[in-house]
Design a protein around this motif. Structure first.
Motif, PDB file in Angstrom:
ATOM      1  N   CYS A  45       0.993  -1.142   0.038  1.00  0.00           N
ATOM      2  CA  CYS A  45       0.026  -0.127   0.036  1.00  0.00           C
ATOM      3  C   CYS A  45       1.017   1.311  -0.124  1.00  0.00           C
ATOM      4  O   CYS A  45       2.090   1.118   0.453  1.00  0.00           O
ATOM      5  CB  CYS A  45      -0.826  -0.006   1.325  1.00  0.00           C
ATOM      6  N   CYS A 100      -2.450   1.937   7.105  1.00  0.00           N
ATOM      7  CA  CYS A 100      -3.448   2.639   8.132  1.00  0.00           C
ATOM      8  C   CYS A 100      -3.337   1.598   9.218  1.00  0.00           C
ATOM      9  O   CYS A 100      -3.234   0.272   9.243  1.00  0.00           O
ATOM     10  CB  CYS A 100      -4.975   2.239   7.592  1.00  0.00           C
ATOM     11  N   VAL A 120      -0.817  -6.983   4.874  1.00  0.00           N
ATOM     12  CA  VAL A 120      -0.105  -6.075   3.983  1.00  0.00           C
ATOM     13  C   VAL A 120       1.060  -5.797   4.345  1.00  0.00           C
ATOM     14  O   VAL A 120       1.517  -5.878   5.268  1.00  0.00           O
ATOM     15  CB  VAL A 120      -1.229  -4.815   3.975  1.00  0.00           C
ATOM     16  N   HIS A 157     -10.825   5.270  -0.612  1.00  0.00           N
ATOM     17  CA  HIS A 157     -10.865   5.307   0.842  1.00  0.00           C
ATOM     18  C   HIS A 157     -10.232   6.593   1.602  1.00  0.00           C
ATOM     19  O   HIS A 157      -9.194   6.917   1.159  1.00  0.00           O
ATOM     20  CB  HIS A 157      -9.994   4.032   1.451  1.00  0.00           C
TER      21      HIS A 157
HETATM   22  S1  SF4 Z   1      -6.809  -0.008   4.847  1.00  0.00           S
HETATM   23 FE1  SF4 Z   1      -6.446  -0.301   2.780  1.00  0.00          FE
HETATM   24  S2  SF4 Z   1      -4.775   1.186   2.258  1.00  0.00           S
HETATM   25 FE2  SF4 Z   1      -4.878   0.897   4.597  1.00  0.00          FE
HETATM   26  S3  SF4 Z   1      -3.200  -0.441   5.057  1.00  0.00           S
HETATM   27 FE3  SF4 Z   1      -5.172  -1.537   4.938  1.00  0.00          FE
HETATM   28  S4  SF4 Z   1      -5.184  -2.120   2.445  1.00  0.00           S
HETATM   29 FE4  SF4 Z   1      -3.732  -0.396   2.666  1.00  0.00          FE
END
Ligand code: SF4
Ligand SMILES: *Cc1c(COP(=O)(O)O)cnc(C)c1O
Length: 351
Positions: free
Chosen positions: A104, A108, A117, A209
């Protein structure tokens, strides 16, 4: 002040005045457990003098993240149980998730996929081919949702290749791209990348988002406009977060800002039971009150659906407030409906 760069460690966050020096050791432990990245566009938004800054709360690691609760789950929405092969999650009959990367642009702190992630692996070529074969061989798949990770961290070339493959599948009519890049790294949304996001003959929707109106900077708005001007409809996804957007003022400002950017608010997600995120969750009543505050006080365009992704993998359900009640017994049954001011009105009985 050191020059702008993506901040990836507590020491770098300290050098940019985002973490007090005495907290670096404790946060190193958090960073060993969960990915950290804070790009310049978001770091610049943080008010260093505000200990409860809503941008910092979302992206700067916190020692609370090591306090997992018993009800929290490594795979909160049960992706694994519905993953027939790497890169695919197939929970609903007519649509699949295709996860092209785990990377990413920003991590977050409340991420529901925080256990996966940040791993530096794109879906390997053979796995991507197998995932595309899976989609090709199932005529019931009407929509493909690119998620991850964030599909817009990929190069234009790689994205173009995937979109071309999807464009060639007759039964796939819609491709949805889920991303945080327009707010996290707006400069990545180049003319070339926007062209690569299109799939010939398919409707491509882009779900962005965004959780706080301040994320929609001039640069972010320009990036979003480049996507809208290219003819791709935009949807908004927000996560309800304690201390970030859990007041009527912030929530309505966020929804209005999205609509002003030509983004239709789609979902307001109740925060998932991801490990170490209790300090960022609210209760469901808070979300329902916020939805009541929005209804009637902000344009109908500003109304998302408040949803809960049921822990374990049963899917999403709307959990917003109810306005209609059926009262009375069989013979005298009728409805009572509540308006946006909270006043109740009778509606005639069923025919
Ligand atoms: S919420 Fe979405 S942008 Fe944020 S870390 Fe998780 S996958 Fe990545
Ligand atoms: C959230 C999700 C979707 C998309 O759901 P919509 O309600 O269509 O936005 C699709 N597949 C999976 C596995 C999901 O988790």
């Amino acid at each position: 002040m050191p020059k702008p760069q993506i901040l990836r460690s507590p020491a770098q966050l300290r050098d940019h005045g985002l973490v007090p020096p005495e907290r670096v050791d404790a946060l190193d432990e958090v960073a060993r457990r969960y990915a950290v990245a804070l790009p310049p566009a978001l770091a610049a938004l943080i008010d260093r003098g505000d200990a409860r800054d809503p941008i910092a709360r979302q992206f700067v690691p916190d020692a609370c993240e090591l306090e997992a609760r018993p009800q929290e789950l490594a795979d909160p929405i049960g992706d694994d149980a519905h993953s027939p092969l790497p890169g695919i999650v197939h929970r609903y009959p007519d649509r699949v998730l295709l996860k092209l990367t785990q990377i990413c642009a920003v991590y977050c702190r409340f991420c529901f996929r925080r256990e996966t992630v940040g791993k530096p692996d794109a879906l390997p070529r053979a796995a991507l081919d197998a995932a595309l074969d899976y989609i090709r061989s199932r005529a019931g798949i009407w929509e493909v949702i690119l998620t991850g990770g964030d599909p817009l961290v990929l190069s234009a070339g790689r994205l173009r290749e995937v979109m071309k493959a999807l464009a060639a599948i007759d039964h796939v009519k819609v491709v949805r791209i889920h991303t945080r890049v327009p707010v996290a790294e707006p400069e990545r949304i180049s003319a070339e990348l926007v062209r690569a996001m299109k799939a010939k003959g398919k409707a491509v929707y882009v779900a962005v988002h965004v959780n706080h109106p301040r994320e929609l900077t001039a640069a972010a708005r320009a990036a979003i406009a480049r996507i809208a001007d290219a003819g791709m409809p935009l949807l908004g996804q927000s996560v309800l977060l304690a201390g970030v957007n859990d007041t009527p003022e912030v929530m309505s400002a966020l929804m209005r800002a999205l609509v002003e950017c030509r983004i239709k608010p789609y979902y307001l997600h109740h925060a998932d039971l991801a490990p170490g995120t209790a300090h960022l969750r609210t209760d469901i009543e808070t979300g329902q009150e916020l939805m009541r505050a929005l209804r009637g006080h902000a344009s109908g365009l500003c109304q998302p659906t408040y949803v809960l992704d049921i822990p374990g993998g049963a899917g999403k359900s709307p959990i917003g407030p109810h306005y209609l009640e059926r009262v009375g017994a069989n013979g005298s049954a009728r409805y009572v409906v509540e308006d946006f001011r909270g006043q109740r009105h009778h509606y005639p009985p069923p025919l």
